[in-house]
Write a protein that holds these residues in place. Sequence first.
Motif, PDB file in Angstrom:
ATOM      1  N   ARG A   1      46.116  29.828 -82.622  1.00  0.00           N
ATOM      2  CA  ARG A   1      45.133  30.896 -82.517  1.00  0.00           C
ATOM      3  C   ARG A   1      43.838  30.300 -82.010  1.00  0.00           C
ATOM      4  O   ARG A   1      43.318  29.341 -82.563  1.00  0.00           O
ATOM      5  CB  ARG A   1      44.884  31.551 -83.896  1.00  0.00           C
TER       6      ARG A   1
ATOM      7  N   GLY B   1      48.736  36.070 -83.892  1.00  0.00           N
ATOM      8  CA  GLY B   1      47.552  36.677 -83.305  1.00  0.00           C
ATOM      9  C   GLY B   1      47.893  37.993 -82.645  1.00  0.00           C
ATOM     10  O   GLY B   1      48.575  38.840 -83.233  1.00  0.00           O
TER      11      GLY B   1
ATOM     12  N   LEU C   1      51.935  26.599 -80.417  1.00  0.00           N
ATOM     13  CA  LEU C   1      51.089  27.773 -80.281  1.00  0.00           C
ATOM     14  C   LEU C   1      49.942  27.703 -81.284  1.00  0.00           C
ATOM     15  O   LEU C   1      50.138  27.286 -82.441  1.00  0.00           O
ATOM     16  CB  LEU C   1      51.888  29.057 -80.506  1.00  0.00           C
TER      17      LEU C   1
ATOM     18  N   VAL D   1      45.821  33.776 -78.339  1.00  0.00           N
ATOM     19  CA  VAL D   1      46.818  32.729 -78.580  1.00  0.00           C
ATOM     20  C   VAL D   1      46.826  31.774 -77.396  1.00  0.00           C
ATOM     21  O   VAL D   1      46.798  32.203 -76.233  1.00  0.00           O
ATOM     22  CB  VAL D   1      48.219  33.337 -78.771  1.00  0.00           C
TER      23      VAL D   1
END
Length: 226
Positions: free
Chosen positions: A222, A130, A220, A208
């Motif tokens: 988006r 991202g 992690l 993120v």
Amino acid sequence: MRVLIVEDDEMLRGLLSLALRADGYVVEEAPTFAEGIGKSEVGQFQLLLVDWNLPDGDGTDLVAAYRASGGAASTILITARNSIEDQVVGLDAGADDFISKPFLIPALRARVRALMRRSPQWAPQLFTIGDLTIDCDRRIAFVNGHALDLTPKEWQVLWFLARHDGRLATRAAFVREVWAEKSEPDVHTLEVHISNLRRKLSAKRSDVGIAARRGAGYHLVRQSGP
């Protein structure tokens, strides 16, 4: 950047592994000649640290076999030998550098940094997801070009999550790679670092986020965007 440590001394191997992981390297270990050969043949490493005297073989033979198979990673021999004749043998086998026992860990880390700068394989490691960019060489993370103000441990946690490329980073993996301790940090300690990272990403309006799988780990994600 991936490193293979081939060293039969468990304590030294552990110290080297801890130091290099703290510097941002992905480390694999092998305590024997046979295991070192096997891992060097299948792994894509940028650096090999090889002890000269292994219980089942000679480190110079391992380096020579690695070079003969087309291996191009930079290689440092760890040895108690320091004569000119021994250095010639090691260099002729394909080693790029030596470090003689006993040595200080900071000296080894400096040699690694110098060798990586000279290596044609060396390139800055950047992870991007991202609007978040993580510069592993400078140990800085950016959101849309703006640096995040991270503590050393927050940096390690974020870097470790980025290395998993969206896959789940388990608590056991955090212990092994980030805390590098025998016992697991308490639940609150890890959650505090994750919470602080979430807050700092949110403050920069990053797309993120850090998702949790209850009782398992983090990854992690988006949160918006194309």
